[in-house]
Enzyme design. Sequence first.
Site, PDB file in Angstrom:
ATOM      1  N   GLY A 126      49.987 -41.395  -4.384  1.00  0.00           N
ATOM      2  CA  GLY A 126      49.270 -40.194  -3.969  1.00  0.00           C
ATOM      3  C   GLY A 126      48.203 -39.793  -4.964  1.00  0.00           C
ATOM      4  O   GLY A 126      47.992 -40.464  -5.984  1.00  0.00           O
ATOM      5  N   ASP A 127      47.544 -38.692  -4.643  1.00  0.00           N
ATOM      6  CA  ASP A 127      46.428 -38.169  -5.434  1.00  0.00           C
ATOM      7  C   ASP A 127      46.808 -36.765  -5.897  1.00  0.00           C
ATOM      8  O   ASP A 127      46.974 -35.866  -5.058  1.00  0.00           O
ATOM      9  CB  ASP A 127      45.179 -38.140  -4.536  1.00  0.00           C
ATOM     10  CG  ASP A 127      43.964 -37.560  -5.235  1.00  0.00           C
ATOM     11  OD1 ASP A 127      44.096 -37.021  -6.351  1.00  0.00           O
ATOM     12  OD2 ASP A 127      42.873 -37.635  -4.647  1.00  0.00           O
ATOM     13  N   PHE A 128      46.951 -36.576  -7.213  1.00  0.00           N
ATOM     14  CA  PHE A 128      47.427 -35.260  -7.683  1.00  0.00           C
ATOM     15  C   PHE A 128      46.395 -34.153  -7.496  1.00  0.00           C
ATOM     16  O   PHE A 128      46.715 -32.989  -7.676  1.00  0.00           O
ATOM     17  CB  PHE A 128      47.996 -35.326  -9.101  1.00  0.00           C
ATOM     18  CG  PHE A 128      47.160 -35.955 -10.193  1.00  0.00           C
ATOM     19  CD1 PHE A 128      45.832 -35.618 -10.395  1.00  0.00           C
ATOM     20  CD2 PHE A 128      47.764 -36.854 -11.083  1.00  0.00           C
ATOM     21  CE1 PHE A 128      45.085 -36.179 -11.424  1.00  0.00           C
ATOM     22  CE2 PHE A 128      47.021 -37.440 -12.120  1.00  0.00           C
ATOM     23  CZ  PHE A 128      45.676 -37.091 -12.287  1.00  0.00           C
TER      24      PHE A 128
ATOM     25  N   ASP B 122      51.628 -41.884  -8.658  1.00  0.00           N
ATOM     26  CA  ASP B 122      50.350 -42.403  -9.186  1.00  0.00           C
ATOM     27  C   ASP B 122      49.611 -43.090  -8.039  1.00  0.00           C
ATOM     28  O   ASP B 122      50.088 -43.115  -6.895  1.00  0.00           O
ATOM     29  CB  ASP B 122      50.605 -43.386 -10.350  1.00  0.00           C
ATOM     30  CG  ASP B 122      49.466 -43.415 -11.376  1.00  0.00           C
ATOM     31  OD1 ASP B 122      48.321 -43.656 -10.983  1.00  0.00           O
ATOM     32  OD2 ASP B 122      49.740 -43.198 -12.580  1.00  0.00           O
TER      33      ASP B 122
ATOM     34  N   HIS C 127      44.847 -33.893 -20.583  1.00  0.00           N
ATOM     35  CA  HIS C 127      43.729 -34.109 -21.536  1.00  0.00           C
ATOM     36  C   HIS C 127      42.576 -34.932 -20.931  1.00  0.00           C
ATOM     37  O   HIS C 127      41.518 -35.017 -21.519  1.00  0.00           O
ATOM     38  CB  HIS C 127      44.237 -34.740 -22.848  1.00  0.00           C
ATOM     39  CG  HIS C 127      44.538 -36.211 -22.788  1.00  0.00           C
ATOM     40  ND1 HIS C 127      44.605 -37.006 -23.916  1.00  0.00           N
ATOM     41  CD2 HIS C 127      44.794 -37.037 -21.743  1.00  0.00           C
ATOM     42  CE1 HIS C 127      44.888 -38.252 -23.561  1.00  0.00           C
ATOM     43  NE2 HIS C 127      45.012 -38.304 -22.261  1.00  0.00           N
TER      44      HIS C 127
HETATM   45  C1  LIG Z   1      45.997 -41.662 -19.348  1.00  0.00           C
HETATM   46  S1  LIG Z   1      46.977 -42.399 -18.103  1.00  0.00           S
HETATM   47  C2  LIG Z   1      48.615 -41.798 -18.531  1.00  0.00           C
HETATM   48  C3  LIG Z   1      49.708 -42.640 -17.945  1.00  0.00           C
HETATM   49  C4  LIG Z   1      51.139 -42.213 -18.355  1.00  0.00           C
HETATM   50  N1  LIG Z   1      51.427 -40.844 -18.007  1.00  0.00           N
HETATM   51  C5  LIG Z   1      51.357 -42.458 -19.831  1.00  0.00           C
HETATM   52  O1  LIG Z   1      51.490 -41.500 -20.605  1.00  0.00           O
HETATM   53  O2  LIG Z   1      51.403 -43.640 -20.214  1.00  0.00           O
HETATM   54  C6  LIG Z   1      46.558 -41.378 -16.694  1.00  0.00           C
HETATM   55  C7  LIG Z   1      47.272 -41.756 -15.409  1.00  0.00           C
HETATM   56  O3  LIG Z   1      46.848 -40.851 -14.365  1.00  0.00           O
HETATM   57  C8  LIG Z   1      46.682 -41.596 -13.182  1.00  0.00           C
HETATM   58  N2  LIG Z   1      45.762 -40.877 -12.285  1.00  0.00           N
HETATM   59  C9  LIG Z   1      44.439 -40.624 -12.495  1.00  0.00           C
HETATM   60  N3  LIG Z   1      43.935 -39.915 -11.484  1.00  0.00           N
HETATM   61  C10 LIG Z   1      44.964 -39.708 -10.596  1.00  0.00           C
HETATM   62  C11 LIG Z   1      45.072 -39.018  -9.359  1.00  0.00           C
HETATM   63  N4  LIG Z   1      43.995 -38.397  -8.829  1.00  0.00           N
HETATM   64  N5  LIG Z   1      46.272 -38.995  -8.728  1.00  0.00           N
HETATM   65  C12 LIG Z   1      47.362 -39.622  -9.279  1.00  0.00           C
HETATM   66  N6  LIG Z   1      47.318 -40.290 -10.471  1.00  0.00           N
HETATM   67  C13 LIG Z   1      46.129 -40.326 -11.117  1.00  0.00           C
HETATM   68  C14 LIG Z   1      46.115 -42.912 -13.669  1.00  0.00           C
HETATM   69  O4  LIG Z   1      46.224 -43.930 -12.696  1.00  0.00           O
HETATM   70  C15 LIG Z   1      46.949 -43.147 -14.917  1.00  0.00           C
HETATM   71  O5  LIG Z   1      48.137 -43.848 -14.638  1.00  0.00           O
END
Ligand SMILES: C[S@@+](CC[C@H](N)C(=O)[O-])C[C@H]1O[C@@H](n2cnc3c(N)ncnc32)[C@H](O)[C@@H]1O
Length: 333
Positions: A222-224, A200, A241
């Site tokens: 990192g950045d996915f 994350d 989603h």
């Molecule tokens: C809706 S939350 C879901 C968190 C967790 N999976 C859960 O179910 O509780 C989305 C997650 O994606 C992460 N996120 C958003 N953009 C991201 C990116 N470009 N790279 C890595 N993580 C990212 C956010 O920081 C957040 O923790």
Amino acid sequence: MAEANPGHLIVDLAFGFVLSGALATVAKFGISDMLREAPQTSEQLAAKLDVDAPSLYRVMRSLASVGVFTQDPQNRFHLRSAGQLMCTSEPGSLRDAVLMITQDIFWKPVGQLDHVVKTGTNGMVEIFGAPFFDYFKINEDAGNTFHRGMSSLSDLENAPIAGAYDYSGIDTIVDVGGGHGGFLIEVLKCAPKARGINYDHAHVLAEARVNELPGRWSCVEGDFFKSVPPGDAYLLKRIIHDWTDEDCITILKNIRRAMNPGAKVLIVDCVIPEGDAAHGGKLLDILMMSALPGRERTEAEFKSLFERSGLKLSRTITTPALLSITEAVAAES
Ligand SMILES: C[S@@+](CC[C@H](N)C(=O)[O-])C[C@H]1O[C@@H](n2cnc3c(N)ncnc32)[C@H](O)[C@@H]1O
């Protein structure tokens, strides 16, 4: 099921936002924590909080009428089981979840849903000046409220979802966008031989639950949209989603490139049923449309995303929670 009185149905639907506002108010003031110490009147609560007692009384009375609190003959409010879940330290506390769900980043865009529908564009940039996750770089408090709320909401569902899958033979499990790590921890409890990577943004990982199952998992920043670490199983819970089809394909292609031979991709999201059937995902979908560029998807829509990312859908597993596990493998394996 008998059809509800159509007039009452419409009026109740239109009033839905009022109870959200009342619940948000008691969550902000920490009223449940105060009532846990002792049942109290609204005057006693208001004196400690320095707020207007008659106004607080009316908020408390509205929530007592729907089973959050109860009022005794001395006008003291007591916690009921639902109100207890709004205590900060209660196991499974939903106070942070309520603060997140009722946060203005959801409330305001839904308040102008007609505009969202007219333009086909979510309201974040127009109202807050930045896309959803970028906004948290500008407004750290909003980000903290969101991520703490996500963890709280996810705690309701993490264990039953984790328990619905067989992780035999899987060594490295990568939770992509894993937040504070709550889901990965529950998965690792069901996969005693596996080790985990919680992937994350750095500012989110700063609050990760590193004291739980120490040594079994690590955090990787990192950045996915750029890359993901190698692994044998990828968890994407409440991630796909959040994004458009094109964004999802970028994420899934990055996984496809990094995955070890035989790896599994497990999307944990709502799978929207066909027809009118009631499903919480149909409401969540409105939030994904209003505040984010995302959507909830049908199984056919997941299948199409996989096909466009070099993957193929292998099966969909329902869980005791609202979310299902949609499993994919490499297309050519
Ligand atoms: C809706 S939350 C879901 C968190 C967790 N999976 C859960 O179910 O509780 C989305 C997650 O994606 C992460 N996120 C958003 N953009 C991201 C990116 N470009 N790279 C890595 N993580 C990212 C956010 O920081 C957040 O923790």
